[in-house]
Motif scaffolding. Structure first.
Motif, PDB file in Angstrom:
ATOM      1  N   UNK A 109       0.796  -1.219   0.000  1.00 48.20           N
ATOM      2  CA  UNK A 109       0.000   0.000   0.000  1.00 48.20           C
ATOM      3  C   UNK A 109       0.828   1.269   0.000  1.00 48.20           C
ATOM      4  N   UNK A 110       0.198   2.314  -0.528  1.00 45.06           N
ATOM      5  CA  UNK A 110       0.738   3.665  -0.441  1.00 45.06           C
ATOM      6  C   UNK A 110      -0.389   4.575   0.022  1.00 45.06           C
ATOM      7  N   UNK A 111       0.003   5.748   0.559  1.00 48.63           N
ATOM      8  CA  UNK A 111      -1.028   6.686   1.013  1.00 48.63           C
ATOM      9  C   UNK A 111      -0.556   8.122   0.828  1.00 48.63           C
ATOM     10  N   UNK A 112      -1.538   9.002   0.767  1.00 47.63           N
ATOM     11  CA  UNK A 112      -1.275  10.438   0.789  1.00 47.63           C
ATOM     12  C   UNK A 112      -2.181  11.041   1.852  1.00 47.63           C
ATOM     13  N   UNK A 113      -1.723  12.104   2.467  1.00 49.30           N
ATOM     14  CA  UNK A 113      -2.521  12.828   3.452  1.00 49.30           C
ATOM     15  C   UNK A 113      -2.777  14.219   2.894  1.00 49.30           C
ATOM     16  N   UNK A 114      -4.054  14.562   2.750  1.00 49.78           N
ATOM     17  CA  UNK A 114      -4.463  15.862   2.223  1.00 49.78           C
ATOM     18  C   UNK A 114      -3.765  16.184   0.891  1.00 49.78           C
ATOM     19  N   UNK A 115      -3.722  15.187   0.004  1.00 47.43           N
ATOM     20  CA  UNK A 115      -3.106  15.325  -1.334  1.00 47.43           C
ATOM     21  C   UNK A 115      -1.620  15.648  -1.288  1.00 47.43           C
ATOM     22  N   UNK A 116      -0.965  15.253  -0.217  1.00 48.18           N
ATOM     23  CA  UNK A 116       0.475  15.463  -0.092  1.00 48.18           C
ATOM     24  C   UNK A 116       1.249  14.397  -0.864  1.00 48.18           C
ATOM     25  N   UNK A 117       2.532  14.229  -0.529  1.00 50.52           N
ATOM     26  CA  UNK A 117       3.358  13.256  -1.250  1.00 50.52           C
ATOM     27  C   UNK A 117       2.892  11.818  -0.975  1.00 50.52           C
ATOM     28  N   UNK A 118       3.135  10.943  -1.944  1.00 50.97           N
ATOM     29  CA  UNK A 118       2.792   9.531  -1.798  1.00 50.97           C
ATOM     30  C   UNK A 118       3.849   8.844  -0.941  1.00 50.97           C
ATOM     31  N   UNK A 119       3.384   8.139   0.085  1.00 53.47           N
ATOM     32  CA  UNK A 119       4.272   7.459   1.021  1.00 53.47           C
ATOM     33  C   UNK A 119       3.934   5.977   1.068  1.00 53.47           C
ATOM     34  N   UNK A 120       4.948   5.116   1.284  1.00 53.18           N
ATOM     35  CA  UNK A 120       4.670   3.683   1.382  1.00 53.18           C
ATOM     36  C   UNK A 120       4.089   3.323   2.751  1.00 53.18           C
ATOM     37  N   UNK A 121       3.267   2.298   2.763  1.00 54.79           N
ATOM     38  CA  UNK A 121       2.732   1.768   4.017  1.00 54.79           C
ATOM     39  C   UNK A 121       3.583   0.549   4.386  1.00 54.79           C
ATOM     40  N   UNK A 122       4.102   0.497   5.609  1.00 50.85           N
ATOM     41  CA  UNK A 122       4.899  -0.673   6.005  1.00 50.85           C
ATOM     42  C   UNK A 122       4.037  -1.945   5.992  1.00 50.85           C
ATOM     43  N   UNK A 123       4.687  -3.098   5.749  1.00 46.45           N
ATOM     44  CA  UNK A 123       3.975  -4.371   5.774  1.00 46.45           C
ATOM     45  C   UNK A 123       3.128  -4.557   4.531  1.00 46.45           C
ATOM     46  N   UNK A 124       2.259  -5.535   4.604  1.00 44.63           N
ATOM     47  CA  UNK A 124       1.362  -5.807   3.479  1.00 44.63           C
ATOM     48  C   UNK A 124       0.069  -6.406   3.983  1.00 44.63           C
ATOM     49  N   UNK A 125      -0.941  -6.314   3.145  1.00 49.47           N
ATOM     50  CA  UNK A 125      -2.212  -6.952   3.438  1.00 49.47           C
ATOM     51  C   UNK A 125      -2.268  -8.278   2.705  1.00 49.47           C
ATOM     52  N   UNK A 126      -2.633  -9.334   3.415  1.00 52.96           N
ATOM     53  CA  UNK A 126      -2.722 -10.667   2.830  1.00 52.96           C
ATOM     54  C   UNK A 126      -4.188 -11.057   2.763  1.00 52.96           C
ATOM     55  N   UNK A 127      -4.733 -11.074   1.540  1.00 47.11           N
ATOM     56  CA  UNK A 127      -6.166 -11.259   1.346  1.00 47.11           C
ATOM     57  C   UNK A 127      -6.430 -12.634   0.740  1.00 47.11           C
ATOM     58  N   UNK A 128      -7.121 -13.535   1.473  1.00 52.11           N
ATOM     59  CA  UNK A 128      -7.448 -14.844   0.914  1.00 52.11           C
ATOM     60  C   UNK A 128      -8.627 -14.747  -0.054  1.00 52.11           C
ATOM     61  N   UNK A 129      -8.585 -15.564  -1.098  1.00 58.65           N
ATOM     62  CA  UNK A 129      -9.677 -15.636  -2.076  1.00 58.65           C
ATOM     63  C   UNK A 129     -10.613 -16.787  -1.721  1.00 58.65           C
ATOM     64  N   UNK A 130     -11.853 -16.722  -2.196  1.00 49.97           N
ATOM     65  CA  UNK A 130     -12.707 -17.900  -2.041  1.00 49.97           C
ATOM     66  C   UNK A 130     -12.055 -19.081  -2.758  1.00 49.97           C
ATOM     67  N   UNK A 131     -12.118 -20.282  -2.169  1.00 47.49           N
ATOM     68  CA  UNK A 131     -11.423 -21.426  -2.767  1.00 47.49           C
ATOM     69  C   UNK A 131     -12.046 -21.857  -4.086  1.00 47.49           C
TER      70      UNK A 131
END
Length: 157
Positions: A109-131
Motif C-alpha cells: 500500500x501507499x497513502x497520501x494525506x491531504x493530497x500530499x506526497x505519496x508514502x509507502x505503508x509498512x507491511x502488506x495486506x494478505x487477502x485470501x480468495x474464495x477457494x
C-alpha cells in the motif's frame, strides 16, 4: 497507517483454472488470478487520507500439499488451443481426487494525506480468495484391432 491498511475492505482476487472444474492426472492445469489495484478514501485524525492497495505477490496452495509462492506471477488464461501447456502458475496432479485450491494475494500500500506526497505503508495486506474446487480424473486410452460392426461383443461395444 499499517493497522488502517489491514482493516480496509480489499476485494479478494478471483481464481480461474484451465481446464476446470475437471482436469486430468498428469496434465498441466493452468491457474490464474484476477486481482486489481484498489483505492480507498478515509478520514483519519481529521485528515483526508487516500490509500492505494496494489497486488504484488501471490501464494498458491494446490490442495495436494504443493505450494507456489509468494510469486509475482498471477498467471493468465491461455488460448483454447494452448490449454495443457506448462505456465508459471500451472500444476500437474499425480493422483486423482477432489482438491481445494486456495490463493492469498499480497497487497502493498501507499497513502497520501491531504493530497500530499505519496508514502509507502509498512507491511502488506494478505487477502485470501474464495477457494476453487477441482476434480482430477484419469484417462485410459486403448487401441482395438476391429470396430463394433466387425466385433459387436468387443470391449467398448
Amino acid at each position: 497507517m499499517e493497522h488502517e491498511f489491514k482493516q480496509l475492505p480489499v476485494a479478494p482476487a478471483t481464481i480461474g483454472s484451465q481446464p476446470g472444474p475437471h482436469t486430468l492426472r498428469g496434465n498441466n492445469t493452468n491457474f490464474y488470478a484476477n486481482a486489481t489495484e484498489q483505492t480507498f478514501n478515509i478520514t483519519l485524525l481529521a485528515q483526508e487520507v487516500h490509500i492505494t492497495a496494489t497486488p504484488t505477490a501471490y501464494t498458491w496452495k494446490y490442495g495436494d500439499g504443493t505450494t507456489l509462492g509468494p510469486t509475482p506471477s498471477h498467471g493468465a488464461p491461455l488460448p483454447q488451443d494452448r490449454i495443457g501447456e506448462p505456465t508459471k502458475t500451472s500444476h500437474a496432479y499425480t493422483t486423482t481426487g477432489k482438491y481445494t485450491i486456495t490463493l492469498t494475494t499480497h497487497y502493498t500500500g501507499t497513502y497520501t494525506v491531504n493530497n500530499g506526497p505519496t508514502l509507502p505503508i509498512p507491511g502488506q495486506g494478505n487477502i485470501p480468495s474464495p477457494p476453487l474446487h477441482l476434480t482430477v480424473w484419469r484417462a485410459i486410452t486403448r487401441n482395438y484391432a476391429d470396430n463394433c460392426n466387425q466385433n459387436p461383443t468387443g470391449t467398448g461395444c
